[in-house]
Scaffold this motif. Sequence first.
Motif, PDB file in Angstrom:
ATOM      1  N   ALA A  31       0.703  -1.599  -0.071  1.00 46.77           N
ATOM      2  CA  ALA A  31       0.264   0.296   0.076  1.00 46.77           C
ATOM      3  C   ALA A  31       1.114   1.461  -0.248  1.00 46.77           C
ATOM      4  CB  ALA A  31      -1.295   0.119   0.826  1.00 46.77           C
ATOM      5  N   ALA A  32       2.198   1.431   0.909  1.00 50.40           N
ATOM      6  CA  ALA A  32       2.699   2.498   0.457  1.00 50.40           C
ATOM      7  C   ALA A  32       3.436   2.538  -0.391  1.00 50.40           C
ATOM      8  CB  ALA A  32       4.217   2.106   1.670  1.00 50.40           C
ATOM      9  N   GLU A  33       3.342   1.464  -1.226  1.00 53.02           N
ATOM     10  CA  GLU A  33       4.360   1.370  -2.436  1.00 53.02           C
ATOM     11  C   GLU A  33       2.972   2.389  -3.203  1.00 53.02           C
ATOM     12  OE1 GLU A  33       5.829  -1.833  -4.319  1.00 53.02           O
ATOM     13  OE2 GLU A  33       7.347  -1.909  -2.792  1.00 53.02           O
ATOM     14  N   LEU A  34       2.483   1.420  -3.853  1.00 54.85           N
ATOM     15  CA  LEU A  34       1.495   2.646  -4.541  1.00 54.85           C
ATOM     16  C   LEU A  34       0.828   3.616  -4.015  1.00 54.85           C
ATOM     17  CD1 LEU A  34      -0.755   1.405  -6.775  1.00 54.85           C
ATOM     18  CD2 LEU A  34      -2.473   0.917  -4.762  1.00 54.85           C
ATOM     19  N   TYR A  35       1.004   4.342  -2.905  1.00 49.95           N
ATOM     20  CA  TYR A  35       0.366   5.811  -1.930  1.00 49.95           C
ATOM     21  C   TYR A  35       1.605   6.320  -2.798  1.00 49.95           C
ATOM     22  CZ  TYR A  35      -0.643   9.665   0.871  1.00 49.95           C
ATOM     23  OH  TYR A  35      -1.356  10.314   0.933  1.00 49.95           O
ATOM     24  N   GLY A  36       2.552   6.837  -3.087  1.00 49.50           N
ATOM     25  CA  GLY A  36       3.990   6.659  -3.500  1.00 49.50           C
ATOM     26  C   GLY A  36       4.069   6.886  -5.287  1.00 49.50           C
ATOM     27  N   ILE A  37       2.960   5.658  -5.684  1.00 43.81           N
ATOM     28  CA  ILE A  37       2.449   5.893  -7.545  1.00 43.81           C
ATOM     29  C   ILE A  37       2.234   6.352  -7.832  1.00 43.81           C
ATOM     30  CG2 ILE A  37       2.842   4.484  -9.546  1.00 43.81           C
ATOM     31  CD1 ILE A  37       4.133   2.143  -7.908  1.00 43.81           C
ATOM     32  N   ILE A  38       0.560   6.405  -6.944  1.00 44.11           N
ATOM     33  CA  ILE A  38      -0.834   6.385  -8.060  1.00 44.11           C
ATOM     34  C   ILE A  38      -1.323   8.014  -7.502  1.00 44.11           C
ATOM     35  CG2 ILE A  38      -2.446   5.957  -5.735  1.00 44.11           C
ATOM     36  CD1 ILE A  38      -4.689   5.141  -7.727  1.00 44.11           C
ATOM     37  N   GLN A  39      -1.933   8.693  -8.275  1.00 45.53           N
ATOM     38  CA  GLN A  39      -1.884  10.050  -8.171  1.00 45.53           C
ATOM     39  C   GLN A  39      -3.928  10.468  -8.730  1.00 45.53           C
ATOM     40  OE1 GLN A  39       0.287  12.347  -7.610  1.00 45.53           O
ATOM     41  NE2 GLN A  39       1.650  10.305  -7.632  1.00 45.53           N
ATOM     42  N   SER A  40      -3.929  11.645  -7.383  1.00 43.09           N
ATOM     43  CA  SER A  40      -5.734  11.595  -7.740  1.00 43.09           C
ATOM     44  C   SER A  40      -5.656  12.284  -9.033  1.00 43.09           C
ATOM     45  CB  SER A  40      -5.309  13.713  -7.149  1.00 43.09           C
ATOM     46  OG  SER A  40      -7.011  13.726  -7.163  1.00 43.09           O
ATOM     47  N   GLY A  41      -6.702  11.565  -9.609  1.00 43.26           N
ATOM     48  CA  GLY A  41      -6.749  11.411 -11.044  1.00 43.26           C
ATOM     49  C   GLY A  41      -6.815  10.604 -11.718  1.00 43.26           C
ATOM     50  N   ASP A  42      -5.672   9.519 -11.257  1.00 39.47           N
ATOM     51  CA  ASP A  42      -5.695   8.867 -11.722  1.00 39.47           C
ATOM     52  C   ASP A  42      -6.567   7.948 -12.425  1.00 39.47           C
ATOM     53  OD1 ASP A  42      -3.147   8.787 -12.811  1.00 39.47           O
ATOM     54  OD2 ASP A  42      -2.136   8.000 -10.815  1.00 39.47           O
ATOM     55  N   VAL A  43      -7.537   6.358 -12.751  1.00 42.01           N
ATOM     56  CA  VAL A  43      -7.838   5.813 -13.509  1.00 42.01           C
ATOM     57  C   VAL A  43      -8.262   4.562 -12.899  1.00 42.01           C
ATOM     58  CG1 VAL A  43     -10.004   4.301 -15.306  1.00 42.01           C
ATOM     59  CG2 VAL A  43      -8.837   7.074 -15.617  1.00 42.01           C
ATOM     60  N   VAL A  44      -9.518   4.363 -12.061  1.00 45.00           N
ATOM     61  CA  VAL A  44      -9.737   3.309 -10.952  1.00 45.00           C
ATOM     62  C   VAL A  44     -10.085   1.877 -11.818  1.00 45.00           C
ATOM     63  CG1 VAL A  44      -9.975   1.974  -9.079  1.00 45.00           C
ATOM     64  CG2 VAL A  44      -8.519   4.399  -9.411  1.00 45.00           C
ATOM     65  N   VAL A  45     -10.045   1.061 -12.363  1.00 51.54           N
ATOM     66  CA  VAL A  45     -10.929  -0.345 -12.662  1.00 51.54           C
ATOM     67  C   VAL A  45     -11.517  -0.813 -12.239  1.00 51.54           C
ATOM     68  CG1 VAL A  45     -11.686  -1.390 -14.871  1.00 51.54           C
ATOM     69  CG2 VAL A  45     -10.503   0.615 -15.402  1.00 51.54           C
ATOM     70  N   SER A  46     -12.635  -0.946 -11.973  1.00 54.24           N
ATOM     71  CA  SER A  46     -12.744  -2.465 -10.743  1.00 54.24           C
ATOM     72  C   SER A  46     -13.702  -3.276 -10.963  1.00 54.24           C
ATOM     73  CB  SER A  46     -13.405  -1.968  -9.338  1.00 54.24           C
ATOM     74  OG  SER A  46     -13.867  -2.921  -8.537  1.00 54.24           O
ATOM     75  N   HIS A  47     -13.308  -4.446 -11.527  1.00 54.00           N
ATOM     76  CA  HIS A  47     -14.435  -5.135 -11.804  1.00 54.00           C
ATOM     77  C   HIS A  47     -14.154  -7.130 -11.650  1.00 54.00           C
ATOM     78  CE1 HIS A  47     -10.375  -7.015 -14.518  1.00 54.00           C
ATOM     79  NE2 HIS A  47      -9.668  -6.106 -14.311  1.00 54.00           N
ATOM     80  N   TRP A  48     -15.196  -7.884 -12.512  1.00 57.98           N
ATOM     81  CA  TRP A  48     -14.469  -9.104 -11.365  1.00 57.98           C
ATOM     82  C   TRP A  48     -13.740 -10.344 -13.443  1.00 57.98           C
ATOM     83  CZ3 TRP A  48     -15.322 -11.307  -7.333  1.00 57.98           C
ATOM     84  CH2 TRP A  48     -16.471 -10.645  -6.380  1.00 57.98           C
TER      85      TRP A  48
END
Length: 460
Positions: A443-460
């Motif tokens: 989670a710490a690594e992703l927090y340093g990469i992802i930015q506000s406004g990035d696209v998040v796709v949640s799917h099965w």
Amino acid sequence: MLGILLALVAIAYVAGSVVFMDRFMPNTKIGDLDVSFKSSAEVQDLLSGVIDDYALKVEGQGFSLALSAKDAGMDLDGKKVTDAMHAEVSPWTWPLEIARQHDETEKLAASYNESGLGDAIRAAVDQFNATAKPPTNATVAYDATAKAFTVQPEAVGTQLNYDAVIGEVDKAVVALEPTVKLTKDELVQPTVLSTDAKLKAATDQANTMIKADIVLTMAGTAAGEVNADLISQWVRLGDDLTVTLDDAALTAWVDQLAAACNTVGTQRTYTRPDGKVVTVEGGIYGWEVDRDALLGTVKEGVASGTVTTVDVPTTSTGTGYNGVGACDWGARYCDIDLSEQYVRFYDASGALIWESPCVSGTPNGSHNTPTGVYWLNAKASPSKLKGTNLDGSKYESTVQYWMPFVGNVIGLHDADWQAAFGGSRYRDGYGSHGCVNLPPGMAAELYGIIQSGDVVVSHW
């Protein structure tokens, strides 16, 4: 002597007047019948005898009708004819009338038409016209090859003009001719001809309306084009040959284009970089057309004959566009695969730069992790998460890395209380309240990469 002469003249005048009260003037004809000096009774007998054996055939232009006097209901009222003839000329004016020509044919024709003949002809013509081709007026029509409006000429068709037919029948009847030959003159004629100056004016006006050519784009991709072929479908020619633009049709097209370009919440199917084909639906991310602004752009462009390329006005945009039903975000995005219980992050080149197993929401109808396409709303470190358990009790947890994508309620975050991640833990009693739990380090690594406004796709 003068008195005697005047008396003789008076006697002759009165005698002549008395004679012509029942007899017809010299040079009086009914069709081909000469009825000069004949009495009313003689003329009535003459007409009655002729009509008994009369038969008529009307043919030509595909039409054929045979009628006997009886079939046509030609029960001639001879007295009515002779009365009408006498009413035409006063017997007291005989000195003036005896040298004139008197054609009383129309009295006979009128009498025939008032009988069943007119009805018989009309019924036959109406039946014929029911399957005949009507005439076509000259009009203004769009020529797709020439990309312009042109005058289309009129055409006669095959329908018969009743008035013209009965006119020819009248001529035959009064002349007691057995046959009427119909020609093109008896066809129904167009009422608007190609020589009408209003058609030329309408053509010029219509061609002015289709000068616009507006290419509408979404993220550089052509989404629609307003050109002559399209605008021509909106041009209307009125009964008075005035040209207008069908505002309702134009608006309907704009609404259709907007619906075709809107992607928010729609179903998308895409291929992930690792080759997996994914279908996802829902969420608040995507393109949303500003319908009113688009309508204004199109109307203004058509009215001014604008030739240009313009972006479709939107109230919401995405990071990419491939049309409705396809991936409408760029290569950089976060992929949450609920079926695999795995999260991946791809950079702008499409390369996988981060990945981790996860534990998603408990699939109980209340705590399921939402599916769809979203924006990452914000980031916070640390953050306190509050909510309600199924039993109604409240919970409060502090996380170090909060990355919400559904409001500020559902997001990705560290979960140090989870003993393991991935597999079937989400449905084995270890599922979250809807968030996507990650190992603290990941989670710490992703927090340093992802930015506000990035696209998040949640799917099965």
